[in-house]
Write a protein that holds these residues in place. Structure first.
Motif, PDB file in Angstrom:
ATOM      1  N   ILE A  78      22.487   9.905  17.155  1.00 32.15           N
ATOM      2  CA  ILE A  78      22.640  10.676  15.626  1.00 32.15           C
ATOM      3  C   ILE A  78      22.844   9.437  15.221  1.00 32.15           C
ATOM      4  O   ILE A  78      21.585   9.108  13.678  1.00 32.15           O
ATOM      5  CB  ILE A  78      23.849  11.556  15.640  1.00 32.15           C
ATOM      6  N   LEU A  79      23.619   8.855  15.428  1.00 32.28           N
ATOM      7  CA  LEU A  79      23.744   7.266  15.259  1.00 32.28           C
ATOM      8  C   LEU A  79      22.303   6.459  15.217  1.00 32.28           C
ATOM      9  O   LEU A  79      21.193   5.694  14.118  1.00 32.28           O
ATOM     10  CB  LEU A  79      24.657   6.290  15.463  1.00 32.28           C
ATOM     11  N   ILE A  80      21.535   6.651  16.262  1.00 31.20           N
ATOM     12  CA  ILE A  80      20.396   5.877  16.338  1.00 31.20           C
ATOM     13  C   ILE A  80      19.335   6.342  15.712  1.00 31.20           C
ATOM     14  O   ILE A  80      18.419   5.808  14.911  1.00 31.20           O
ATOM     15  CB  ILE A  80      19.546   5.527  17.672  1.00 31.20           C
ATOM     16  N   ALA A  81      18.814   7.927  15.252  1.00 37.94           N
ATOM     17  CA  ALA A  81      17.841   8.783  15.049  1.00 37.94           C
ATOM     18  C   ALA A  81      18.109   8.387  13.511  1.00 37.94           C
ATOM     19  O   ALA A  81      17.304   7.775  12.869  1.00 37.94           O
ATOM     20  CB  ALA A  81      18.873  10.057  14.797  1.00 37.94           C
ATOM     21  N   VAL A  82      19.748   8.047  12.908  1.00 35.44           N
ATOM     22  CA  VAL A  82      19.692   7.502  11.197  1.00 35.44           C
ATOM     23  C   VAL A  82      19.049   6.386  11.125  1.00 35.44           C
ATOM     24  O   VAL A  82      18.023   5.645  10.322  1.00 35.44           O
ATOM     25  CB  VAL A  82      21.554   8.062  11.164  1.00 35.44           C
ATOM     26  N   ILE A  95      10.550   9.621   8.130  1.00 33.71           N
ATOM     27  CA  ILE A  95      12.238   9.172   8.717  1.00 33.71           C
ATOM     28  C   ILE A  95      11.915  10.262  10.003  1.00 33.71           C
ATOM     29  O   ILE A  95      12.980   9.834  10.372  1.00 33.71           O
ATOM     30  CB  ILE A  95      13.228  10.525   7.872  1.00 33.71           C
ATOM     31  N   SER A  96      10.972  10.193  10.913  1.00 31.38           N
ATOM     32  CA  SER A  96      10.821  10.790  11.721  1.00 31.38           C
ATOM     33  C   SER A  96      11.609  11.929  12.536  1.00 31.38           C
ATOM     34  O   SER A  96      12.952  11.890  13.309  1.00 31.38           O
ATOM     35  CB  SER A  96      11.167   9.609  13.141  1.00 31.38           C
ATOM     36  N   GLU A  97      11.894  13.048  11.723  1.00 31.79           N
ATOM     37  CA  GLU A  97      12.266  13.951  11.615  1.00 31.79           C
ATOM     38  C   GLU A  97      12.199  15.008  13.019  1.00 31.79           C
ATOM     39  O   GLU A  97      13.545  15.706  13.186  1.00 31.79           O
ATOM     40  CB  GLU A  97      12.235  15.066  10.475  1.00 31.79           C
ATOM     41  N   SER A  98      11.602  14.565  13.633  1.00 24.56           N
ATOM     42  CA  SER A  98      11.682  15.032  15.026  1.00 24.56           C
ATOM     43  C   SER A  98      12.733  14.593  15.575  1.00 24.56           C
ATOM     44  O   SER A  98      13.274  15.164  16.929  1.00 24.56           O
ATOM     45  CB  SER A  98      10.178  15.228  15.735  1.00 24.56           C
ATOM     46  N   ASN A  99      13.227  13.554  15.859  1.00 30.68           N
ATOM     47  CA  ASN A  99      14.127  13.230  16.435  1.00 30.68           C
ATOM     48  C   ASN A  99      15.829  13.676  15.963  1.00 30.68           C
ATOM     49  O   ASN A  99      16.529  13.847  17.206  1.00 30.68           O
ATOM     50  CB  ASN A  99      14.168  11.536  15.994  1.00 30.68           C
ATOM     51  N   TYR A 100      15.549  13.828  15.040  1.00 33.36           N
ATOM     52  CA  TYR A 100      17.385  15.321  14.757  1.00 33.36           C
ATOM     53  C   TYR A 100      17.052  16.896  15.323  1.00 33.36           C
ATOM     54  O   TYR A 100      17.957  17.070  16.278  1.00 33.36           O
ATOM     55  CB  TYR A 100      17.046  15.770  13.789  1.00 33.36           C
ATOM     56  N   ALA A 101      15.903  17.424  16.032  1.00 33.81           N
ATOM     57  CA  ALA A 101      15.975  18.498  16.489  1.00 33.81           C
ATOM     58  C   ALA A 101      17.006  18.728  17.459  1.00 33.81           C
ATOM     59  O   ALA A 101      17.313  19.943  18.076  1.00 33.81           O
ATOM     60  CB  ALA A 101      13.931  18.811  17.308  1.00 33.81           C
ATOM     61  N   PRO A 102      16.799  17.712  18.450  1.00 33.38           N
ATOM     62  CA  PRO A 102      18.087  18.069  20.059  1.00 33.38           C
ATOM     63  C   PRO A 102      19.035  18.131  19.084  1.00 33.38           C
ATOM     64  O   PRO A 102      19.917  19.083  20.355  1.00 33.38           O
ATOM     65  CB  PRO A 102      17.921  16.445  20.678  1.00 33.38           C
ATOM     66  N   PHE A 103      19.752  18.126  18.106  1.00 25.02           N
ATOM     67  CA  PHE A 103      21.075  17.841  17.901  1.00 25.02           C
ATOM     68  C   PHE A 103      21.327  19.535  17.106  1.00 25.02           C
ATOM     69  O   PHE A 103      22.335  19.627  17.058  1.00 25.02           O
ATOM     70  CB  PHE A 103      21.209  16.807  17.141  1.00 25.02           C
ATOM     71  N   VAL A 104      20.221  20.180  16.840  1.00 26.05           N
ATOM     72  CA  VAL A 104      20.500  21.537  16.427  1.00 26.05           C
ATOM     73  C   VAL A 104      20.132  22.603  17.549  1.00 26.05           C
ATOM     74  O   VAL A 104      18.547  23.467  17.998  1.00 26.05           O
ATOM     75  CB  VAL A 104      18.629  21.404  15.108  1.00 26.05           C
TER      76      VAL A 104
END
Length: 353
Positions: A78-82, A95-104
């Protein structure tokens, strides 16, 4: 629980991470030795085996163990995604929102593409493996029959997705890795060999296997696709089945060879240094590449010099950055604080500790 440190685990993590970095920046002639997969995928295979090996020793406090395993991956991920979102917003207004999908809940594995950061996909798969183990798999006694059944299941599920053209889903979903995980659980009591007897013979045997496999696959039609190449020798469905069979074969054979070799080599300080810094290198090396590649181009236009420079920065340089970040940011303390807060909200989980 046996707490004896096994050198082959450190070796597999360090070498596995190197294969992932190496595979992202150097292709042929090395790709031919692992067809229809790519060499970097062997690194992921080693990590999944190690997950099974470590968790196979445990059969209680599963939710607490699962939390401990997931927290560092999610924290740094999450830190790297942010950080990526912050940079991307100002550079490309995205914002490259697809990087957050694995955390959902690892939802990324149902999409037939990788997130913007192409290594982030594994976090979703990692979550599914840990969750399934904590809820169910820890109860299973892995036997040769279980391994055979999981292998059949793995091949058939992968075949289905490949035949449907969903190769990214075939690669990311848990069934693609389930037999390696079970193999780790099955071999969880394996220890290092007391000496290096037979090491040279096993290294040679591994090299011979890779060479013969390359010769075999080079003599049939294997089309260039990703994340799996496609064995193209018959009908569409048969090709998908042959490809799925070959993927499992390459995963398992090379993982077994790596165990027999690395269990005979002492892991020194350098190997352990790379071993303990794999998470940040794994998640961060592709975003770092996009940042440094223009600068490297100023020195090396192309060729092996450029690729070697990038690999050294990605693997060695980023490992040093990871070491510093772990000293500056006390992740274990944050993890402990997080569990305390969770158990306050859900007292029944306190028994898991």
């Amino acid at each position: 629980m046996n707490k004896v440190r096994c050198d082959f685990v450190d070796w597999m993590k360090a070498v596995g991470m190197f294969l992932i970095v190496f595979g992202h920046f150097i292709g042929d002639p090395f790709n031919q030795f692992t067809q229809p997969i790519y060499p970097k995928q062997l690194g992921v295979a080693m990590f999944v085996f190690i997950m099974g090996w470590g968790l196979g020793k445990l059969n209680k406090d599963t939710l607490y163990v699962g939390y401990n395993r997931l927290f560092p991956m999610f924290f740094w991920g999450i830190l790297i995604a942010v950080f990526i979102s912050f940079i991307s917003f100002f550079v490309i207004n995205d914002i490259s929102e697809s990087n957050y999908a694995p955390f959902v809940f690892g939802i990324n594995v149902i999409f037939n593409f990788f997130p913007a950061n192409p290594t982030t996909w594994f976090i979703g798969t990692y979550f599914h493996i840990i969750l399934l183990w904590a809820l169910l798999l820890y109860r299973i006694q892995v036997t040769p029959i279980v391994l055979c059944l999981s292998l059949v299941f793995e091949i058939l599920i992968r075949y289905h997705f490949i035949s449907q053209g969903s190769t990214f889903i075939a690669y990311m979903t848990l069934p693609n890795w389930i037999t390696l995980f079970f193999l780790g659980m099955y071999m969880c009591q394996r220890q290092d060999q007391k000496g290096s007897n037979g090491l040279l013979m096993r290294v040679v045997a591994w090299g011979v296997f890779l060479t013969l496999w390359a010769i075999l696959l080079n003599n049939i039609n294997v089309t260039q696709r990703f994340p799996f190449k496609n064995i193209d020798v018959a009908s569409h469905n048969l090709n998908a089945l042959y490809t799925s069979l070959a993927v499992s074969f390459v995963y398992l054979c090379n993982t077994l060879f790596s165990i027999t070799v690395f269990s005979r080599i002492k892991a020194g300080r350098i190997v352990r240094f790379f071993s303990r810094n794999t998470i940040i290198v794994f998640i961060g090396h592709m975003p770092l590449y996009f940042v440094i590649e223009p600068g490297v181009n100023l020195i090396f236009d192309s060729g092996w010099q450029k690729k070697l420079c990038i690999i050294l920065i990605m693997y060695i340089g980023l490992s040093w950055v990871s070491e510093l970040l772990h000293k500056w940011i006390k992740v274990d303390q944050i993890k402990k604080w997080g569990w305390e807060k969770i158990t306050q909200l859900m007292p029944q989980l306190a028994k898991s500790q």
